[in-house]
Structure formats: C-alpha cells, structure tokens
Design an enzyme around this catalytic site. Structure first.
Site, short mmCIF file in Angstrom:
data_model
loop_
_atom_site.label_atom_id
_atom_site.label_comp_id
_atom_site.label_asym_id
_atom_site.label_seq_id
_atom_site.Cartn_x
_atom_site.Cartn_y
_atom_site.Cartn_z
N LYS A 36 0.81 -1.23 0.00
CA LYS A 36 0.00 0.00 0.00
C LYS A 36 0.84 1.27 0.00
O LYS A 36 0.46 2.25 -0.63
CB LYS A 36 -0.98 0.00 1.17
N ARG A 131 -7.97 -0.75 16.71
CA ARG A 131 -8.30 -0.39 15.35
C ARG A 131 -9.29 -1.47 14.91
O ARG A 131 -10.24 -1.72 15.64
CB ARG A 131 -7.04 -0.27 14.48
C1 LIG Z 1 -0.44 -1.33 6.54
C2 LIG Z 1 -0.82 -2.64 7.07
C3 LIG Z 1 0.16 -3.64 7.20
C4 LIG Z 1 1.62 -3.42 6.90
O1 LIG Z 1 2.18 -2.59 7.87
P1 LIG Z 1 3.73 -2.24 7.88
O2 LIG Z 1 3.90 -1.51 9.16
O3 LIG Z 1 4.00 -1.42 6.68
O4 LIG Z 1 4.47 -3.53 7.88
C5 LIG Z 1 -0.26 -4.89 7.66
N1 LIG Z 1 -1.54 -5.11 7.97
C6 LIG Z 1 -2.50 -4.19 7.87
C7 LIG Z 1 -3.90 -4.54 8.23
C8 LIG Z 1 -2.17 -2.92 7.41
O5 LIG Z 1 -3.13 -1.99 7.30
#
Ligand SMILES: *Cc1c(COP(=O)(O)O)cnc(C)c1O
Length: 359
Positions: A36, A131
């Site tokens: 993302k 969250r």
């Molecule tokens: C963004 C996200 C991740 C990845 O997080 P990082 O800190 O970039 O490793 C994993 N799981 C969810 C649900 C996320 O929103």
C-alpha cells in the site's frame, strides 16, 4: 523526468524482503508483502514476489486492481475491511479479504455467488490496539456465519497491533491468537490455514526467540521498504535503510540570517517559528513541500539540517548550489505522501542483483 522524485532500488527491496523471509521461515512464518505504501506499484510488487513472499496485500482495491492490470497473478489480499459499495470489485480482484462486519461478509458472499467465484475470508480480531477487529468473544459466531454462507472460504484469523495505539505485539497478545485458533479448530473440526500475527511491528516479537505458537504469517511493508522496525524505528541488521530515497532540487541558495525579523505571528501551517541565532548561515530552498511529503519525516544527508517547510518549499542549512540535488531518507509518513503526490515521480533502479551487501 520531473523533479522531485523517489529513487527506488528494486534490488535492495528484493534483498530486504528475502532476508526477512529467510529469518521468518525458521520460525514457520510466511510473509505477505504489503504494497500500500507504494500504491500497488507493479515493479515493486514483482520484486517482492521474486524475493519469495507468499502473496501480496494492499488496503485499497484501486491498488489491487492496478496490480491485476499489470498482470500480477499472485494471491492478493485486501487487508482493510471491504467497503460495502465495493464488494463486487473486491471479489473480482482480491483472492481474500480481511473482515470484521457480518453485513460486509454477507454481501461478499452474494457478490462471489453472482460472479461464480469463491472469496476467502480472514477474520480480524481485536487484541488491544483498538483499530479493526472483532472482540474475541464474538469470533466463534462469526466463523459459524462464514462457514454457512455460500461461495466463501474461511481462510483464517489475524490481528493488527501498533498502528493506532502503539500496542506492541508480545508473548501475551500473540498467545491469545493461538488460543483462539485452537478453540475454533475444536469447535468446528477444521484446521485454520492462515494465522496472521500482524505487521512489521510484530518482527521484534517473532525474531526475538519468542514461542511463535500457531502464528504462521506476517504482513510486512515498512520493514521491507525502509529496513527498520516500527516500534522503535531501529534499523534491522543486514537490511538496507536506503532502498527508497526522496530527491529534490535546490531552487535558491543564499547566505541569510538564521533569525527572522519583524513581528512574529503564525506560519502558513499554524506554527510559531523559533530559531536559535546562529548568525548568518547558508540557506538553501528545495522545490518540495508539505504537498509532496511529510517534511518532519525526512532525514537529510550528513552536514545538512532541515530548518523549515511550507506547502512547496523545504528550507535547509546548506550551501548547495542552485540546480543541485539532495537525497533524503523518508520515514513511513514521508514515503506514503511522496508516493501519493502527483508532483513526485518515481525512478526505478537496480543496483546490481544478487551479491548485495548492506552497509
Ligand atoms: C499497513 C498494514 C500492514 C503493513 O504494515 P507495515 O507496518 O507497513 O508492515 C499490515 N496489515 C494491515 C492490516 C495494514 O493496514
């Protein structure tokens, strides 16, 4: 090429991903590469797949669709709860999605049935970061619903920590995930395939010699792209922290007083300017600002200090000449915004394949 730009080293990204995958394989944990922060940039996704991720994950359907358009056929998870208004797009492009709402899951089932597909469901569990996630007590009822609904496959459970409240993954909350898995397996007589124990913030727990229990997957973005763990933002041994750099161009270079003069009021962004008087200093302005990145998340090269920023200007203490370029190391926030800015271009490079050694 337009300036500023992100300089993206695909080999360093591949190296980082590969090293993390190797280390986690030892404790029986696979890696989902989270794209993302790159907006699902296909060449970057391809580098993650070369490194050996078991699949890709993205929080936005637009990014997943971009990867599908680029002919990426690997399994892709939507790691944010699908929007009700997008369930058709979700079943079309994502193999599985992370869910917490029965209404959404029902609509995914209908959409999957209409499309003649089976859509995978991972149920997210709340373990304290507040969250997304079902309260643990509600998990079993939700599994029952998923198993009952047509054209859905219950694939597993997961959790997300650290992102909202900074709650660290630890022996206790991770053990709770394993306990939930065992109880689901006992109740429904099945084997839970995916037990996804979080994001980059879970690395310290996983690699710190902990009992990893039933956790068999992590979803990693930041650690791969920035080479550091997000709980204390420490570099991870053997990983490159400069796989992605943000480069901007100097548009003014002058000797100026270090203290502003006149009546002090608020700046463009509501701050009050405070500066220690250092006398006259070399001041350079770069053509990049808050519209393009998070200036507070940039690390300048040695010898250069960031003095301030507005929408379109980044002011540094440096005698760099007009037209010269300065490369900054972005943190997650700075990278996210730079990737999303239409004014920042991307330059891919490959620094020399397999025998990379990190600094
Ligand atoms: C963004 C996200 C991740 C990845 O997080 P990082 O800190 O970039 O490793 C994993 N799981 C969810 C649900 C996320 O929103």
């Amino acid at each position: 090429m337009t300036s500023p730009w992100l300089e993206i080293d695909l080999d360093k990204i591949e190296h980082n991903a590969n090293l993390l995958i190797e280390r986690l394989t030892c404790c029986g944990i696979s890696v989902t590469g989270v794209t993302k922060v790159t907006l699902g940039f296909p060449e970057i996704a391809a580098a993650l797949l070369r490194a050996g991720v078991c699949g890709l994950g993205d929080s936005r359907i637009e990014n997943i669709e971009a990867m599908r358009r680029a002919k990426i056929g690997a399994p892709i998870s939507l790691i944010r709860s699908p929007q009700l208004s997008q369930v058709e797009r979700v079943v079309r492009s994502a193999d599985l999605s992370f869910n917490t709402e029965l209404e959404v899951i029902r609509r995914l089932s209908s959409a999957a049935t209409s499309a003649g597909r089976t859509h995978g469901i991972v149920l997210m569990v709340e373990l304290g970061d507040l969250r997304e996630g079902l309260m643990p007590a509600d998990l079993e009822d939700m599994v029952r619903e998923v198993l009952r609904l047509p054209n859905l496959a219950f694939r597993g459970i997961g959790t997300n920590l650290a992102c909202r409240s900074g709650i660290a993954p630890d022996a206790s909350n991770m053990a709770e995930l394993s306990v939930l898995v065992e109880s689901i397996e006992e109740t429904f007589g099945l084997t839970v395939e995916i037990i996804s124990g979080g994001n980059s913030a879970s690395l310290q727990w996983a690699l710190g010699g902990a009992v990893t229990g039933r956790v068999n997957n992590l979803r990693l973005g930041e650690a791969i792209f920035l080479g550091c763990e997000p709980l204390h933002r420490q570099p991870l041994a053997g990983l490159f922290t400069d796989a992605i750099m943000l480069v901007a161009e100097v548009i003014e270079s002058k000797i100026k007083p270090s203290r502003p003069w006149g009546t002090i009021a608020q700046t463009a962004f509501g701050e009050i300017h405070t500066a220690i008087d250092q006398g006259n200093i070399p001041q350079a302005i770069l053509a990049i600002g808050r519209q393009d990145t998070d200036p507070d998340g940039l690390t300048p090269p040695a010898g250069i200090d960031i003095l301030g920023a507005s929408s379109d200007h980044l002011i540094v203490k440096s005698d760099a000449a007009v037209g010269s370029e300065i490369a900054f190391q972005p943190n997650y926030s700075a990278l996210l915004r730079a990737m999303t800015s239409p004014f920042v271009s991307r330059v891919l490079k490959t620094s020399g394949a397999s025998n990379l050694k990190s600094a």
